[in-house]
Design a protein around this motif. Structure first.
Motif, PDB file in Angstrom:
ATOM      1  N   MET A 155       0.843  -1.199   0.000  1.00  0.00           N
ATOM      2  CA  MET A 155       0.000   0.000   0.000  1.00  0.00           C
ATOM      3  C   MET A 155       0.878   1.248   0.000  1.00  0.00           C
ATOM      4  N   MET A 156       1.842   1.254  -0.902  1.00  0.00           N
ATOM      5  CA  MET A 156       2.754   2.386  -1.056  1.00  0.00           C
ATOM      6  C   MET A 156       2.428   3.110  -2.359  1.00  0.00           C
ATOM      7  N   SER A 157       3.281   4.035  -2.765  1.00  0.00           N
ATOM      8  CA  SER A 157       3.104   4.670  -4.071  1.00  0.00           C
ATOM      9  C   SER A 157       3.315   3.635  -5.166  1.00  0.00           C
ATOM     10  N   ASP A 158       2.835   3.912  -6.371  1.00  0.00           N
ATOM     11  CA  ASP A 158       3.015   2.978  -7.479  1.00  0.00           C
ATOM     12  C   ASP A 158       4.495   2.673  -7.710  1.00  0.00           C
ATOM     13  N   THR A 159       5.316   3.708  -7.662  1.00  0.00           N
ATOM     14  CA  THR A 159       6.754   3.517  -7.877  1.00  0.00           C
ATOM     15  C   THR A 159       7.352   2.623  -6.803  1.00  0.00           C
ATOM     16  N   ALA A 160       6.989   2.882  -5.550  1.00  0.00           N
ATOM     17  CA  ALA A 160       7.518   2.077  -4.445  1.00  0.00           C
ATOM     18  C   ALA A 160       6.994   0.646  -4.502  1.00  0.00           C
ATOM     19  N   ASN A 161       5.720   0.474  -4.837  1.00  0.00           N
ATOM     20  CA  ASN A 161       5.161  -0.884  -4.954  1.00  0.00           C
ATOM     21  C   ASN A 161       5.943  -1.707  -5.971  1.00  0.00           C
ATOM     22  N   GLN A 162       6.199  -1.118  -7.126  1.00  0.00           N
ATOM     23  CA  GLN A 162       6.932  -1.827  -8.181  1.00  0.00           C
ATOM     24  C   GLN A 162       8.367  -2.124  -7.759  1.00  0.00           C
ATOM     25  N   SER A 163       9.017  -1.143  -7.163  1.00  0.00           N
ATOM     26  CA  SER A 163      10.414  -1.310  -6.760  1.00  0.00           C
ATOM     27  C   SER A 163      10.561  -2.381  -5.689  1.00  0.00           C
ATOM     28  N   VAL A 164       9.731  -2.312  -4.657  1.00  0.00           N
ATOM     29  CA  VAL A 164       9.814  -3.273  -3.561  1.00  0.00           C
ATOM     30  C   VAL A 164       9.423  -4.668  -4.030  1.00  0.00           C
ATOM     31  N   ALA A 165       8.426  -4.754  -4.908  1.00  0.00           N
ATOM     32  CA  ALA A 165       8.002  -6.057  -5.419  1.00  0.00           C
ATOM     33  C   ALA A 165       9.142  -6.778  -6.122  1.00  0.00           C
ATOM     34  N   GLN A 166      10.053  -6.021  -6.747  1.00  0.00           N
ATOM     35  CA  GLN A 166      11.194  -6.626  -7.450  1.00  0.00           C
ATOM     36  C   GLN A 166      12.320  -7.025  -6.493  1.00  0.00           C
ATOM     37  N   GLN A 167      12.348  -6.404  -5.312  1.00  0.00           N
ATOM     38  CA  GLN A 167      13.435  -6.649  -4.367  1.00  0.00           C
ATOM     39  C   GLN A 167      13.132  -7.741  -3.352  1.00  0.00           C
ATOM     40  N   ILE A 168      11.852  -7.928  -3.071  1.00  0.00           N
ATOM     41  CA  ILE A 168      11.455  -8.693  -1.898  1.00  0.00           C
ATOM     42  C   ILE A 168      11.476 -10.203  -2.147  1.00  0.00           C
ATOM     43  N   ALA A 169      11.783 -10.956  -1.125  1.00  0.00           N
ATOM     44  CA  ALA A 169      11.746 -12.426  -1.180  1.00  0.00           C
ATOM     45  C   ALA A 169      10.748 -12.912  -0.136  1.00  0.00           C
ATOM     46  N   LEU A 170       9.671 -13.526  -0.603  1.00  0.00           N
ATOM     47  CA  LEU A 170       8.610 -13.978   0.295  1.00  0.00           C
ATOM     48  C   LEU A 170       8.263 -15.430  -0.013  1.00  0.00           C
ATOM     49  N   PRO A 171       7.593 -16.128   0.909  1.00  0.00           N
ATOM     50  CA  PRO A 171       7.232 -17.538   0.680  1.00  0.00           C
ATOM     51  C   PRO A 171       6.434 -17.710  -0.613  1.00  0.00           C
ATOM     52  N   SER A 172       6.667 -18.785  -1.312  1.00  0.00           N
ATOM     53  CA  SER A 172       6.039 -19.008  -2.624  1.00  0.00           C
ATOM     54  C   SER A 172       4.526 -19.175  -2.538  1.00  0.00           C
ATOM     55  N   ASP A 173       4.018 -19.575  -1.372  1.00  0.00           N
ATOM     56  CA  ASP A 173       2.572 -19.768  -1.241  1.00  0.00           C
ATOM     57  C   ASP A 173       1.861 -18.540  -0.676  1.00  0.00           C
ATOM     58  N   ALA A 174       2.605 -17.485  -0.375  1.00  0.00           N
ATOM     59  CA  ALA A 174       1.984 -16.274   0.167  1.00  0.00           C
ATOM     60  C   ALA A 174       1.183 -15.557  -0.911  1.00  0.00           C
ATOM     61  N   ILE A 175       0.151 -14.823  -0.479  1.00  0.00           N
ATOM     62  CA  ILE A 175      -0.648 -14.011  -1.390  1.00  0.00           C
ATOM     63  C   ILE A 175      -0.110 -12.585  -1.337  1.00  0.00           C
ATOM     64  N   LEU A 176       0.262 -12.066  -2.510  1.00  0.00           N
ATOM     65  CA  LEU A 176       0.784 -10.705  -2.607  1.00  0.00           C
ATOM     66  C   LEU A 176      -0.286  -9.825  -3.238  1.00  0.00           C
ATOM     67  N   ILE A 177      -0.662  -8.765  -2.518  1.00  0.00           N
ATOM     68  CA  ILE A 177      -1.774  -7.911  -2.934  1.00  0.00           C
ATOM     69  C   ILE A 177      -1.312  -6.460  -2.970  1.00  0.00           C
ATOM     70  N   HIS A 178      -1.617  -5.766  -4.063  1.00  0.00           N
ATOM     71  CA  HIS A 178      -1.433  -4.318  -4.031  1.00  0.00           C
ATOM     72  C   HIS A 178      -2.784  -3.634  -4.148  1.00  0.00           C
TER      73      HIS A 178
END
Length: 257
Positions: A67-90
């Protein structure tokens, strides 16, 4: 079921949605934010721990809400490592779910304007627009969104972009138009409160029916002489005169065929 979440962001949308979900019994494991002040405050409100480091995000949450800015959402989504079964929602109206390289990607876009200092009295009137990468994720996200509001709509990315633009016209541009009117009054020593009865009546008519039918003013009457006189009065401000001209031409074209 989505029972535990981590929140990424601490701006206006995160402030209202995280608090609402917490009030509905969703456990908030963590709040991540680059803003320590608002991040820590939100974390305290929802019983979560705060971090400004992505590597400290918990790996046990059912869903991660970006729930960040569009730029931050995209940037963090590319950096982050989360469990493969987790649900990622923007929660953006102008980003696709594909910003996530994940099998369980989703969008949950609340179609409302949020300000931290303005309390949301009735969440049940807020439309929530959702999309998901698969049927199971869609089911989980829909049930999750219904904790915020029963008004849940499945919209594609293309539909969300159209809705977002419509919202800019109907809300953002409307608000700016009111600001321009207030500024004009202030510059001429006229109290801005004199507009309030007109605004209340105008908004009431729009909400009660069809904006097309409630349009008034010189342009809808085809009174080009008045329109031109107003443009002449605004000639000292080219941009304001151009805004008036473009809006008037749009109204004339719509009604005076």
């Amino acid at each position: 079921m989505i029972k535990r979440i981590s929140v990424l962001g601490s701006g206006n949308v995160a402030y209202h949605l995280a608090r609402k979900l917490y009030a509905e019994g969703v456990a908030v494991d963590c709040v991540f934010s680059r803003n320590n002040e608002t991040g820590k405050s939100l974390a305290d409100d929802v019983g979560a721990y705060f971090t400004d480091k992505l590597q400290q995000l918990p790996q046990s949450s059912d869903a991660y809400l970006f729930m960040m800015s569009d730029t931050a959402n995209q940037s963090v989504a590319q950096q982050i490592a989360l469990p493969s079964d987790a649900i990622l929602i923007h929660t953006s109206g102008s980003l696709p779910k594909e910003i996530f390289d994940a099998k369980n990607a989703a969008v949950m876009y609340p179609f409302q304007t949020f300000s931290r200092d303005v309390k949301i009295e009735d969440f049940s009137s807020i439309p929530i627009c959702i999309e998901a990468s698969n049927a199971d994720t869609y089911h989980y996200v829909r049930c999750f969104a219904e904790k915020i509001s029963p008004l849940v709509y499945e919209l594609t990315f293309e539909q969300r972009k159209i809705l977002h633009i419509a919202g800019v016209f109907a809300s953002n541009f409307m608000n700016h138009s009111v600001f321009l009117g207030q500024k004009m009054l202030q510059e001429n020593n006229i109290p801005i409160s004199i507009l309030n009865p007109l605004l209340r009546q105008s908004f009431a008519k729009v909400l009660a029916g069809d904006a097309f039918l409630s349009q008034t003013g010189p342009a809808v009457r085809g009174d080009r002489k008045v329109v031109e006189s107003h443009i002449d009065m605004l000639s000292s401000d080219d941009k304001l005169a151009e805004i008036y001209r473009i809006m008037s031409e749009s109204i004339l074209k719509t009604y005076c065929k």
